[in-house]
Design a protein around this motif. Sequence first.
Motif, mmCIF file in Angstrom:
data_model
loop_
_atom_site.group_PDB
_atom_site.id
_atom_site.type_symbol
_atom_site.label_atom_id
_atom_site.label_comp_id
_atom_site.label_asym_id
_atom_site.label_seq_id
_atom_site.Cartn_x
_atom_site.Cartn_y
_atom_site.Cartn_z
ATOM 1 N N ILE A 1 0.898 -1.123 -0.165
ATOM 2 C CA ILE A 1 0.192 -0.071 -0.049
ATOM 3 C C ILE A 1 0.934 1.106 -0.127
ATOM 4 N N ASP A 20 -1.181 3.688 2.343
ATOM 5 C CA ASP A 20 -0.901 3.434 3.590
ATOM 6 C C ASP A 20 -1.017 4.875 4.134
ATOM 7 N N GLY A 72 8.847 -4.419 -3.357
ATOM 8 C CA GLY A 72 10.065 -4.142 -4.046
ATOM 9 C C GLY A 72 11.019 -4.654 -2.708
HETATM 10 O O1 ME8 Z 1 6.938 1.269 1.281
HETATM 11 N N1 ME8 Z 1 11.866 0.823 -8.487
HETATM 12 O O2 ME8 Z 1 5.430 2.558 0.457
HETATM 13 P P1 ME8 Z 1 6.090 3.382 -0.883
HETATM 14 C C1 ME8 Z 1 11.180 -0.234 -8.139
HETATM 15 N N2 ME8 Z 1 3.978 2.071 2.296
HETATM 16 N N3 ME8 Z 1 10.123 -0.064 -7.339
HETATM 17 C C2 ME8 Z 1 9.826 1.143 -6.511
HETATM 18 C C3 ME8 Z 1 10.855 2.181 -6.895
HETATM 19 C C4 ME8 Z 1 11.880 2.003 -7.924
HETATM 20 N N4 ME8 Z 1 12.746 3.177 -8.121
HETATM 21 N N5 ME8 Z 1 10.349 3.041 -6.152
HETATM 22 C C5 ME8 Z 1 9.261 2.583 -5.420
HETATM 23 C C6 ME8 Z 1 6.129 1.680 1.238
HETATM 24 N N6 ME8 Z 1 8.941 1.353 -5.719
HETATM 25 C C7 ME8 Z 1 5.115 1.403 2.426
HETATM 26 C C8 ME8 Z 1 4.565 -0.236 1.946
HETATM 27 S S1 ME8 Z 1 3.040 -2.189 2.477
HETATM 28 C C9 ME8 Z 1 2.268 -2.897 3.998
HETATM 29 C C10 ME8 Z 1 3.636 -0.725 3.231
HETATM 30 C C11 ME8 Z 1 7.840 0.552 -5.493
HETATM 31 O O3 ME8 Z 1 4.941 3.960 -1.364
HETATM 32 C C12 ME8 Z 1 8.547 -0.685 -4.604
HETATM 33 O O4 ME8 Z 1 7.683 -1.764 -4.681
HETATM 34 O O5 ME8 Z 1 7.321 4.135 -0.348
HETATM 35 C C13 ME8 Z 1 8.178 0.040 -2.997
HETATM 36 O O6 ME8 Z 1 7.982 -1.180 -2.183
HETATM 37 C C14 ME8 Z 1 6.652 0.433 -3.259
HETATM 38 O O7 ME8 Z 1 7.124 1.185 -4.414
HETATM 39 C C15 ME8 Z 1 6.056 1.150 -2.282
HETATM 40 O O8 ME8 Z 1 6.606 2.394 -2.209
#
Ligand code: ME8
Length: 478
Positions: A10, A51, A255
């Motif tokens: 999320i 989230d 990720g």
């Molecule tokens: O971590 N390359 O949320 P988030 C590949 N809220 N994937 C990427 C990326 C990139 N440069 N940047 C972001 C959170 N992602 C928490 C999660 S779950 C219970 C809570 C992807 O919004 C990657 O999958 O910071 C990362 O884990 C996801 O965006 C969520 O990022």
Amino acid sequence: MPKAYFTTPIFYVNDIPHIGHAYNILATDTLVRYWRKKLGRENVFFLTGTDENSQKTVDAAKKANEAVGPYLDKMAKNWQTTWEKCGIDFDDFIRTTEDRHHQKVHEVLQKIYNAGDIYLGEYVGKYCTGCETFLKEDELNEKGECPDHLKKPDELKEKNYFFRLSKYQDLLLDLYAKNPNFLQPEKRKNEVLSFIKSGLEDISISRESAEIGIKFPFDKSHTIYVWVEALINYISGCPEGETSDFWKNCTHIVGKDITKFHNVIWPAMLLSAKISLPKEVFAHGYFTIDGTKMSKSLGNVVDPLDLSDKFGNDALRTGLLSSFEFGNDGDFSVRNFEEFYRTKLAGGVGNLFNRVIILVHKFLDREKVTVTTNEVDIKKDLEKFNNLLEQKKLKASIDHFFTVVDSANQLLNDTEVWKLAKTDLEKATDIFGQLLNKLVVLAQMAEVILPESAPKMKTMLGDKNRLGKAIILFERIE
Ligand code: ME8
């Protein structure tokens, strides 16, 4: 019928979606489309969401001079509509500010408390709001900053509830021994295993001074650590709850940055609460943009909607997912993306469909065209494609699709069927049959990887008795 349940992380709503987030959800959506085709739509469930109970969302609302509630509503809507515009076909969108989530969080935390795994203690340490996590001295850079956010973490000293994570060290090792696929790919599993083996400490799971969040069911003066409640969204949003077959067949696509949460803390929480575990976690890599880390300060953040507006959702999906194999780290370059669009989509599959359909109409009596389906070939190509998707090899499955496109284009050019049709119509008809076979198999694969083009391909192919009209799948873009 077996069930399958897929989740994305999320997303934090302190900012708008970028292409890194889009990469995660497009990959998940592609796997979901494969499984829906195989198991039937009603047997596959796809959850995503936001989230929201994070200090950084409160800080972002303040910075924007907006009240927190309306800010969260606005941002959650923004994420949801962005994913809809990108052609993501999720079944449910969960927000951690919803009642259904709060109720489930209380239920699970109470179970963990009843198991004797939560106790009150005092925490002294460094907390990074960017990561929403405590950092140890050896995790900071030379300047004493968080290496990801380049900011000094806050010094915190407060009464906290702790979760007895240390108690689960051996149980977790046992879990990985018995379920070697619980975390994929292998290299991510090895990282997590060595982290567990290095010794697990109990973790603080409450904040006394938080401005947002869910209260503990047994102590309303403490707020639950955002990561602990965020993970529970997967159950709050699970159809038929945590005792269902959906839950047992759940795949979390995350990720690689968040495996510690999904592969250490989360299974330990579930073991404590005596809730069965999801089937697996797949951790994909991170990508850079033209070799550099994507960041606001560098101004190289790519908005997925910009690509989707200009090139369409199918291009966004296949262009991103074919840049490097799912599970690896890689690089994304807009220049390569444009090249991919030009050669593989417009000049490749788009041109192929167009040419074949137009030629068949030109040379054969369209009322009488029947596709002499060569079942063996179709099966072979589809099987290979499906096998790759079962292994979550997204790039390889897209590459295989284009191998079939290339072989069809080659057949067309080698036989010069447009000339042959004038001299030997019988032979040409046979070639047209072979070409149409390839288009049939491509249209089937497209349902998974090019979902917006697939119905157009089907329209062109028409039915047993009648071929449809040629449609441009990918406009040429200068
Ligand atoms: O971590 N390359 O949320 P988030 C590949 N809220 N994937 C990427 C990326 C990139 N440069 N940047 C972001 C959170 N992602 C928490 C999660 S779950 C219970 C809570 C992807 O919004 C990657 O999958 O910071 C990362 O884990 C996801 O965006 C969520 O990022």
